[in-house]
Design a protein around this motif. Structure first.
Motif, PDB file in Angstrom:
ATOM      1  N   ALA A 196       0.863  -1.191   0.000  1.00  0.00           N
ATOM      2  CA  ALA A 196       0.000   0.000   0.000  1.00  0.00           C
ATOM      3  C   ALA A 196       0.896   1.237   0.000  1.00  0.00           C
ATOM      4  O   ALA A 196       1.782   1.366   0.855  1.00  0.00           O
ATOM      5  N   GLU A 197       0.695   2.108  -0.954  1.00  0.00           N
ATOM      6  CA  GLU A 197       1.545   3.291  -1.093  1.00  0.00           C
ATOM      7  C   GLU A 197       0.763   4.557  -0.784  1.00  0.00           C
ATOM      8  O   GLU A 197      -0.400   4.689  -1.150  1.00  0.00           O
ATOM      9  N   ASN A 198       1.443   5.472  -0.092  1.00  0.00           N
ATOM     10  CA  ASN A 198       0.832   6.777   0.184  1.00  0.00           C
ATOM     11  C   ASN A 198       0.664   7.544  -1.126  1.00  0.00           C
ATOM     12  O   ASN A 198       1.396   7.337  -2.091  1.00  0.00           O
ATOM     13  N   ILE A 199      -0.290   8.447  -1.130  1.00  0.00           N
ATOM     14  CA  ILE A 199      -0.602   9.154  -2.372  1.00  0.00           C
ATOM     15  C   ILE A 199      -1.017  10.588  -2.054  1.00  0.00           C
ATOM     16  O   ILE A 199      -1.557  10.872  -0.979  1.00  0.00           O
ATOM     17  N   SER A 200      -0.729  11.488  -2.993  1.00  0.00           N
ATOM     18  CA  SER A 200      -1.121  12.896  -2.874  1.00  0.00           C
ATOM     19  C   SER A 200      -1.997  13.262  -4.067  1.00  0.00           C
ATOM     20  O   SER A 200      -1.812  12.749  -5.171  1.00  0.00           O
ATOM     21  N   ALA A 201      -2.945  14.155  -3.827  1.00  0.00           N
ATOM     22  CA  ALA A 201      -3.846  14.605  -4.895  1.00  0.00           C
ATOM     23  C   ALA A 201      -4.277  16.032  -4.593  1.00  0.00           C
ATOM     24  O   ALA A 201      -4.189  16.507  -3.456  1.00  0.00           O
ATOM     25  N   MET A 202      -4.740  16.720  -5.634  1.00  0.00           N
ATOM     26  CA  MET A 202      -5.139  18.104  -5.506  1.00  0.00           C
ATOM     27  C   MET A 202      -6.617  18.226  -5.139  1.00  0.00           C
ATOM     28  O   MET A 202      -7.420  17.347  -5.458  1.00  0.00           O
ATOM     29  N   VAL A 203      -6.940  19.306  -4.463  1.00  0.00           N
ATOM     30  CA  VAL A 203      -8.334  19.600  -4.128  1.00  0.00           C
ATOM     31  C   VAL A 203      -9.171  19.667  -5.408  1.00  0.00           C
ATOM     32  O   VAL A 203      -8.763  20.255  -6.406  1.00  0.00           O
ATOM     33  N   GLY A 204     -10.329  19.025  -5.380  1.00  0.00           N
ATOM     34  CA  GLY A 204     -11.218  19.031  -6.526  1.00  0.00           C
ATOM     35  C   GLY A 204     -10.994  17.901  -7.514  1.00  0.00           C
ATOM     36  O   GLY A 204     -11.809  17.694  -8.410  1.00  0.00           O
ATOM     37  N   SER A 205      -9.895  17.161  -7.368  1.00  0.00           N
ATOM     38  CA  SER A 205      -9.609  16.068  -8.297  1.00  0.00           C
ATOM     39  C   SER A 205     -10.173  14.752  -7.752  1.00  0.00           C
ATOM     40  O   SER A 205     -10.847  14.718  -6.724  1.00  0.00           O
ATOM     41  N   SER A 206      -9.871  13.670  -8.464  1.00  0.00           N
ATOM     42  CA  SER A 206     -10.280  12.331  -8.038  1.00  0.00           C
ATOM     43  C   SER A 206      -9.040  11.477  -7.813  1.00  0.00           C
ATOM     44  O   SER A 206      -8.001  11.704  -8.436  1.00  0.00           O
ATOM     45  N   VAL A 207      -9.161  10.483  -6.950  1.00  0.00           N
ATOM     46  CA  VAL A 207      -8.029   9.607  -6.657  1.00  0.00           C
ATOM     47  C   VAL A 207      -8.560   8.195  -6.413  1.00  0.00           C
ATOM     48  O   VAL A 207      -9.664   8.014  -5.881  1.00  0.00           O
ATOM     49  N   THR A 208      -7.785   7.214  -6.855  1.00  0.00           N
ATOM     50  CA  THR A 208      -8.138   5.814  -6.640  1.00  0.00           C
ATOM     51  C   THR A 208      -7.153   5.186  -5.666  1.00  0.00           C
ATOM     52  O   THR A 208      -5.936   5.256  -5.875  1.00  0.00           O
ATOM     53  N   LEU A 209      -7.671   4.616  -4.615  1.00  0.00           N
ATOM     54  CA  LEU A 209      -6.856   3.958  -3.598  1.00  0.00           C
ATOM     55  C   LEU A 209      -6.901   2.452  -3.827  1.00  0.00           C
ATOM     56  O   LEU A 209      -7.986   1.871  -3.992  1.00  0.00           O
TER      57      LEU A 209
END
Length: 208
Positions: A30-43
């Motif tokens: 499991a890897e940590n992840i960063s994303a911007m406000v308003g975007s989408s991210v898949t964990l």
């Protein structure tokens, strides 16, 4: 099947599933992840063991607050409290859309397998604010610098012009060494004119 009944069945399977092995995080990547406000991210978490069968995968906030349950790669359910922004993804992942700063935090994936039991992975999601230095920001900064340069150029030009005119004024108003009458002395022409006027009045008085 009624979605609430399915959710109940999934929860029953999760809590009553016989855990035959201890929770070992080393079998999950499991890897940590960063994303911007308003975007989408898949964990996603990746099970590193191939000699086991996945019976259920659940997602929570690394506490007792659950987000979703999956009984296969294509079948599962997202709890109603999160269904507006959370959807199921391939490979037992979840996708969070319209991210905000409050979405930052730990997310745990729990893989229930047979016959090796349960494996848990932890992901830290960091939601970043958008860069304030957008294109408009750089335009305003560039405009401000341009105005400062213009003001500085105008100021320098005015100072140079004032200095130059001051030199010309002092040069014209200073004493001259040639062709000038001695100070405090009248011009010969003026003296002659004055004498003639005096003689004229003397003659008029004499005749009177």
């Amino acid at each position: 099947m009624n979605p609430y009944l399915r959710l109940f069945a999934l929860q029953v399977m999760f809590f009553l599933f016989p855990f035959t092995g201890a929770e070992v995080e080393t079998f999950l990547r499991a890897e940590n992840i960063s994303a911007m406000v308003g975007s989408s991210v898949t964990l996603k978490c990746h099970l590193l063991r191939s000699d086991t069968t996945i019976t259920q995968v659940s997602w929570n906030f690394c506490n007792q607050v659950y987000i979703a349950f999956q009984i296969s790669d294509t079948e599962g359910i997202v709890l109603q409290d999160f269904s507006e922004r959370v959807t199921l993804a391939k490979d037992y992942g979840i996708t969070i859309s319209q991210l905000n700063r409050n979405d930052s935090g730990n997310y745990c994936c729990i893989y229930n397998t047979f016959p090796h039991g349960s494996f848990t992975g932890k992901i830290f999601l960091q939601v970043l604010s958008k860069d304030p230095r957008t294109q408009d920001y750089y335009v305003w900064v560039g405009s401000g610098l341009g105005i400062l340069l213009v003001v500085a150029a105008v100021g320098a030009g005015g100072f140079y012009y004032k200095k130059k005119t001051s030199k010309i004024f002092y040069s014209n108003s200073g004493p001259k060494t040639s062709g000038a009458n001695p100070p405090n002395m009248a011009s010969p022409a003026l003296m002659t004119s004055s004498d003639e006027t005096s003689e004229y009045f003397n003659v008029v008085l004499y005749h009177m």
